[in-house]
Design a protein around this motif. Structure first.
Motif, mmCIF file in Angstrom:
data_model
loop_
_atom_site.group_PDB
_atom_site.id
_atom_site.type_symbol
_atom_site.label_atom_id
_atom_site.label_comp_id
_atom_site.label_asym_id
_atom_site.label_seq_id
_atom_site.Cartn_x
_atom_site.Cartn_y
_atom_site.Cartn_z
ATOM 1 N N MET A 177 -6.519 -4.257 -4.249
ATOM 2 C CA MET A 177 -7.969 -4.375 -4.334
ATOM 3 C C MET A 177 -8.526 -4.772 -2.975
ATOM 4 O O MET A 177 -9.551 -4.243 -2.525
ATOM 5 C CB MET A 177 -8.386 -5.375 -5.414
ATOM 6 C CG MET A 177 -9.876 -5.449 -5.632
ATOM 7 S SD MET A 177 -10.653 -3.922 -6.199
ATOM 8 C CE MET A 177 -10.320 -4.042 -7.950
ATOM 9 N N GLY A 178 -7.851 -5.694 -2.304
ATOM 10 C CA GLY A 178 -8.265 -6.064 -0.951
ATOM 11 C C GLY A 178 -8.241 -4.866 -0.010
ATOM 12 O O GLY A 178 -9.175 -4.666 0.774
ATOM 13 N N LEU A 202 -4.668 -5.593 -12.988
ATOM 14 C CA LEU A 202 -4.595 -7.026 -12.685
ATOM 15 C C LEU A 202 -4.659 -7.851 -13.963
ATOM 16 O O LEU A 202 -3.859 -8.776 -14.162
ATOM 17 C CB LEU A 202 -5.730 -7.419 -11.736
ATOM 18 C CG LEU A 202 -5.849 -8.902 -11.401
ATOM 19 C CD1 LEU A 202 -4.592 -9.414 -10.717
ATOM 20 C CD2 LEU A 202 -7.071 -9.120 -10.509
ATOM 21 N N VAL A 203 -5.579 -7.511 -14.830
ATOM 22 C CA VAL A 203 -5.716 -8.237 -16.091
ATOM 23 C C VAL A 203 -4.465 -8.054 -16.955
ATOM 24 O O VAL A 203 -3.980 -9.005 -17.582
ATOM 25 C CB VAL A 203 -6.989 -7.787 -16.836
ATOM 26 C CG1 VAL A 203 -7.041 -8.351 -18.235
ATOM 27 C CG2 VAL A 203 -8.223 -8.191 -16.048
ATOM 28 N N ALA A 204 -3.917 -6.838 -16.971
ATOM 29 C CA ALA A 204 -2.705 -6.578 -17.757
ATOM 30 C C ALA A 204 -1.537 -7.417 -17.243
ATOM 31 O O ALA A 204 -0.781 -8.003 -18.033
ATOM 32 C CB ALA A 204 -2.356 -5.088 -17.712
ATOM 33 N N GLU A 205 -1.376 -7.483 -15.933
ATOM 34 C CA GLU A 205 -0.283 -8.285 -15.363
ATOM 35 C C GLU A 205 -0.492 -9.771 -15.611
ATOM 36 O O GLU A 205 0.457 -10.507 -15.882
ATOM 37 C CB GLU A 205 -0.129 -8.003 -13.867
ATOM 38 C CG GLU A 205 0.379 -6.618 -13.544
ATOM 39 C CD GLU A 205 1.747 -6.303 -14.120
ATOM 40 O OE1 GLU A 205 2.527 -7.223 -14.456
ATOM 41 O OE2 GLU A 205 2.062 -5.096 -14.238
ATOM 42 N N ILE A 226 1.020 -9.423 -9.960
ATOM 43 C CA ILE A 226 -0.379 -9.835 -9.807
ATOM 44 C C ILE A 226 -0.780 -9.741 -8.330
ATOM 45 O O ILE A 226 -1.855 -9.236 -7.994
ATOM 46 C CB ILE A 226 -0.588 -11.258 -10.365
ATOM 47 C CG1 ILE A 226 -0.439 -11.254 -11.890
ATOM 48 C CG2 ILE A 226 -1.933 -11.836 -9.931
ATOM 49 C CD1 ILE A 226 -0.307 -12.635 -12.514
ATOM 50 N N LEU A 227 0.094 -10.210 -7.452
ATOM 51 C CA LEU A 227 -0.174 -10.160 -6.019
ATOM 52 C C LEU A 227 -0.357 -8.725 -5.543
ATOM 53 O O LEU A 227 -1.222 -8.439 -4.715
ATOM 54 C CB LEU A 227 0.954 -10.850 -5.242
ATOM 55 C CG LEU A 227 0.808 -10.896 -3.730
ATOM 56 C CD1 LEU A 227 -0.459 -11.641 -3.321
ATOM 57 C CD2 LEU A 227 2.041 -11.537 -3.111
ATOM 58 N N TRP A 228 0.435 -7.783 -6.087
ATOM 59 C CA TRP A 228 0.312 -6.375 -5.703
ATOM 60 C C TRP A 228 -1.092 -5.868 -6.015
ATOM 61 O O TRP A 228 -1.722 -5.220 -5.182
ATOM 62 C CB TRP A 228 1.360 -5.529 -6.434
ATOM 63 C CG TRP A 228 1.372 -4.101 -5.989
ATOM 64 C CD1 TRP A 228 2.142 -3.567 -5.000
ATOM 65 C CD2 TRP A 228 0.560 -3.022 -6.502
ATOM 66 N NE1 TRP A 228 1.862 -2.230 -4.865
ATOM 67 C CE2 TRP A 228 0.898 -1.864 -5.778
ATOM 68 C CE3 TRP A 228 -0.397 -2.927 -7.490
ATOM 69 C CZ2 TRP A 228 0.302 -0.628 -6.007
ATOM 70 C CZ3 TRP A 228 -1.000 -1.694 -7.733
ATOM 71 C CH2 TRP A 228 -0.653 -0.569 -7.002
ATOM 72 N N PHE A 229 -1.585 -6.163 -7.216
ATOM 73 C CA PHE A 229 -2.916 -5.695 -7.584
ATOM 74 C C PHE A 229 -3.994 -6.348 -6.719
ATOM 75 O O PHE A 229 -4.969 -5.697 -6.332
ATOM 76 C CB PHE A 229 -3.185 -5.931 -9.078
ATOM 77 C CG PHE A 229 -2.571 -4.862 -9.934
ATOM 78 C CD1 PHE A 229 -3.224 -3.658 -10.137
ATOM 79 C CD2 PHE A 229 -1.328 -5.045 -10.516
ATOM 80 C CE1 PHE A 229 -2.656 -2.652 -10.910
ATOM 81 C CE2 PHE A 229 -0.755 -4.048 -11.291
ATOM 82 C CZ PHE A 229 -1.419 -2.847 -11.492
ATOM 83 N N ALA A 257 0.821 -1.212 0.000
ATOM 84 C CA ALA A 257 0.000 0.000 0.000
ATOM 85 C C ALA A 257 0.855 1.263 0.000
ATOM 86 O O ALA A 257 0.421 2.303 -0.504
ATOM 87 C CB ALA A 257 -0.951 0.003 1.190
ATOM 88 N N THR A 258 2.083 1.178 0.514
ATOM 89 C CA THR A 258 2.946 2.365 0.542
ATOM 90 C C THR A 258 3.446 2.723 -0.855
ATOM 91 O O THR A 258 3.985 3.813 -1.045
ATOM 92 C CB THR A 258 4.151 2.176 1.484
ATOM 93 O OG1 THR A 258 5.027 1.176 0.947
ATOM 94 C CG2 THR A 258 3.695 1.795 2.893
ATOM 95 N N THR A 259 3.276 1.838 -1.820
ATOM 96 C CA THR A 259 3.731 2.113 -3.193
ATOM 97 C C THR A 259 2.573 2.379 -4.141
ATOM 98 O O THR A 259 2.782 2.497 -5.348
ATOM 99 C CB THR A 259 4.562 0.928 -3.740
ATOM 100 O OG1 THR A 259 3.722 -0.222 -3.866
ATOM 101 C CG2 THR A 259 5.738 0.615 -2.829
ATOM 102 N N ALA A 260 1.366 2.479 -3.591
ATOM 103 C CA ALA A 260 0.165 2.634 -4.425
ATOM 104 C C ALA A 260 0.009 4.083 -4.882
ATOM 105 O O ALA A 260 -0.109 4.985 -4.056
ATOM 106 C CB ALA A 260 -1.068 2.190 -3.653
#
Length: 113
Positions: free
Chosen positions: A78-79, A38-41, A71-74, A20-23
């Motif tokens: 979202m969570g 997410l879809v792009a990754e 993918i995990l980052w996205f 979240a600190t990099t969002a």
């Protein structure tokens, strides 16, 4: 069991907090940004596998792991936006899969099986 020799104490929730600190994205459009990202990754991940199947090179393990991390980052973001810790998301999925396994419907199709 897979042993973690690099980050054995990193939890899902700690990762989510760190991510979240990099969002950086427009908060009013988080759903669109995160869904499309997410879809792009996932597409980049699939592309690495497709090129490997074409046999242009050896399996790109490190690149695939990097794409999984993206993918995990996205998913983590979202969570966060939905107020759900990654540990909750993972536990819900684990329970859903265990229920399907217990009922013998892992190989079936559809969300509600």
């Amino acid at each position: 069991m897979i042993k973690d020799h690099i980050a054995p104490n990193l939890t899902f929730n700690q990762y989510q907090e760190d991510a979240a600190t990099t969002a950086i994205y427009p908060p009013d459009n988080y759903m669109e940004y995160l869904s499309l990202g997410l879809v792009a990754e996932a597409g980049e991940f699939a592309g690495k596998i497709a090129k490997w199947y074409r046999k242009d090179n050896k399996f790109p393990r490190e690149d695939v792991l990097d794409e999984l991390g993206d993918i995990l980052w996205f998913i983590a973001q979202m969570g966060t936006e939905l107020g759900a810790p990654l540990s909750t998301i993972a536990d819900r999925n684990r329970k859903k899969l265990a229920s399907r396994q217990d009922r013998g419907v892992l190989k079936g199709s559809g969300d509600n099986r």
